[in-house]
Write a protein that holds these residues in place. Structure first.
Motif, PDB file in Angstrom:
ATOM      1  N   VAL A   1       6.274   7.067 -14.151  1.00 45.92           N
ATOM      2  CA  VAL A   1       5.399   6.635 -13.058  1.00 45.92           C
ATOM      3  C   VAL A   1       4.398   5.606 -13.550  1.00 45.92           C
ATOM      4  CG1 VAL A   1       3.611   7.371 -11.441  1.00 45.92           C
ATOM      5  CG2 VAL A   1       5.671   8.770 -11.749  1.00 45.92           C
TER       6      VAL A   1
ATOM      7  N   LEU B   1       4.186   1.674 -12.451  1.00 44.85           N
ATOM      8  CA  LEU B   1       2.966   1.101 -11.878  1.00 44.85           C
ATOM      9  C   LEU B   1       2.478  -0.086 -12.702  1.00 44.85           C
ATOM     10  CD1 LEU B   1       0.972   4.300 -10.826  1.00 44.85           C
ATOM     11  CD2 LEU B   1       2.083   2.640  -9.320  1.00 44.85           C
TER      12      LEU B   1
ATOM     13  N   ALA C   1       8.423   0.464   3.529  1.00 46.53           N
ATOM     14  CA  ALA C   1       8.377   1.840   3.041  1.00 46.53           C
ATOM     15  C   ALA C   1       9.183   2.776   3.936  1.00 46.53           C
ATOM     16  CB  ALA C   1       6.933   2.318   2.935  1.00 46.53           C
TER      17      ALA C   1
ATOM     18  N   ALA D   1       6.089   7.570  -0.044  1.00 46.22           N
ATOM     19  CA  ALA D   1       4.725   7.619  -0.574  1.00 46.22           C
ATOM     20  C   ALA D   1       4.525   6.598  -1.691  1.00 46.22           C
ATOM     21  CB  ALA D   1       4.419   9.029  -1.077  1.00 46.22           C
ATOM     22  N   PHE D   2       5.508   6.489  -2.590  1.00 47.99           N
ATOM     23  CA  PHE D   2       5.365   5.552  -3.709  1.00 47.99           C
ATOM     24  C   PHE D   2       5.462   4.108  -3.222  1.00 47.99           C
ATOM     25  CE2 PHE D   2       6.084   3.731  -7.914  1.00 47.99           C
ATOM     26  CZ  PHE D   2       5.301   4.559  -8.715  1.00 47.99           C
ATOM     27  N   SER D   3       6.296   3.866  -2.214  1.00 42.99           N
ATOM     28  CA  SER D   3       6.392   2.524  -1.640  1.00 42.99           C
ATOM     29  C   SER D   3       5.075   2.119  -0.991  1.00 42.99           C
ATOM     30  CB  SER D   3       7.510   2.476  -0.597  1.00 42.99           C
ATOM     31  OG  SER D   3       8.770   2.699  -1.188  1.00 42.99           O
ATOM     32  N   LEU D   4       4.460   3.060  -0.298  1.00 43.12           N
ATOM     33  CA  LEU D   4       3.160   2.782   0.320  1.00 43.12           C
ATOM     34  C   LEU D   4       2.101   2.494  -0.741  1.00 43.12           C
ATOM     35  CD1 LEU D   4       3.076   5.476   3.147  1.00 43.12           C
ATOM     36  CD2 LEU D   4       3.387   3.000   3.415  1.00 43.12           C
ATOM     37  N   LEU D   5       2.174   3.215  -1.861  1.00 44.52           N
ATOM     38  CA  LEU D   5       1.239   2.982  -2.958  1.00 44.52           C
ATOM     39  C   LEU D   5       1.414   1.570  -3.520  1.00 44.52           C
ATOM     40  CD1 LEU D   5      -0.852   3.871  -5.067  1.00 44.52           C
ATOM     41  CD2 LEU D   5       1.025   4.867  -6.395  1.00 44.52           C
ATOM     42  N   LEU D   6       2.653   1.162  -3.734  1.00 39.20           N
ATOM     43  CA  LEU D   6       2.923  -0.171  -4.265  1.00 39.20           C
ATOM     44  C   LEU D   6       2.491  -1.256  -3.277  1.00 39.20           C
ATOM     45  CD1 LEU D   6       6.456   0.267  -5.912  1.00 39.20           C
ATOM     46  CD2 LEU D   6       4.192   0.431  -6.979  1.00 39.20           C
TER      47      LEU D   6
ATOM     48  N   GLY E   1       0.118  -0.968  -1.118  1.00 41.84           N
ATOM     49  CA  GLY E   1      -1.346  -0.985  -1.165  1.00 41.84           C
ATOM     50  C   GLY E   1      -1.858  -1.751  -2.369  1.00 41.84           C
ATOM     51  N   ILE E   2      -1.193  -1.603  -3.498  1.00 36.44           N
ATOM     52  CA  ILE E   2      -1.580  -2.339  -4.705  1.00 36.44           C
ATOM     53  C   ILE E   2      -1.402  -3.838  -4.491  1.00 36.44           C
ATOM     54  CG2 ILE E   2      -0.961  -2.792  -7.114  1.00 36.44           C
ATOM     55  CD1 ILE E   2      -0.270   0.178  -7.376  1.00 36.44           C
TER      56      ILE E   2
END
Length: 212
Positions: free
Chosen positions: A4, A8, A60, A151-156, A158-159
């Protein structure tokens, strides 16, 4: 290093390079900030990043997969975006402003200009199918096995939005010391014409894009 953290880190580096590459969004933000002030520049940046976020969220949840698979859908969005960019560009090129934000009774209408800049930044991104294709092809490369895909796609996403907004903020702040020079009528007209040319070029480029 865990998968992870590695994913990131890799994404931040790759997305950072992508963000720094000058393009249509950068030209529009700089033009908004130099012609109408930092506040309007931030409005333009917020509109652009909101458009990025919409595409990121769509990617996402797999909605942009439909755009990637549908030739008709891609073509419709592509031509709508190309026509929009070209129309905005030709207006700036042929009718550049000679002054900064208009005024009424001595009060600068910065709020109206900010809303227009926000709307134009948002529309430009939403009508660019390549942004959607970018997210749906770029994000999955950095999603490790075993994590929640959405969830991880949304995090990316957002970044990516945070990096873009941070870079635009830095660019806007850099225009402040040059405000007096950039506020000259001749400079305003040149900025409008240059931005108009860039918009037309990107509109033409978008019209010639193939789905791939």
């Amino acid at each position: 290093m865990s998968p992870v953290i590695l994913s990131l880190t890799s994404f931040v580096l790759a997305a950072g390079v992508f963000t720094l590459v000058p393009g249509l969004d950068t030209a529009f933000v700089l033009r908004s900030a130099t012609v109408s002030g930092p506040r309007t520049g931030f409005c333009a940046a917020l509109g652009i990043t909101l458009g990025l976020l919409v595409w990121g969220v769509s990617a996402a949840f797999g909605l942009t997969a439909l755009l990637a698979a549908s030739k008709i859908g891609f073509t419709v969005v592509k031509w709508a975006g190309a026509i929009y960019l070209f129309s905005v560009g030709i207006r700036l090129l042929l009718q550049p402003r000679a002054h900064l934000a208009s005024s009424e009774n001595g009060v600068r209408l910065t709020r109206l200009t900010g809303v227009q800049s926000f709307r134009q930044g948002l529309t430009t991104n939403l009508l660019n199918p390549k942004v959607g294709i970018f997210f749906i092809t770029f994000l999955p490369q950095f999603i490790p096995h075993g994590v929640n895909f959405v969830a991880f796609s949304l995090l990316l996403a957002g970044i990516q939005v945070a990096l873009t907004l941070s870079w635009f903020s830095l660019l806007i702040m850099m225009t402040v010391p040059l405000g007096a020079f950039l506020a000259r009528p001749s400079t305003v007209a040149v900025l409008d014409r240059v931005t108009g040319g860039i918009f037309m070029a990107f509109g033409l480029k978008l019209a010639l894009e193939r789905q791939g």
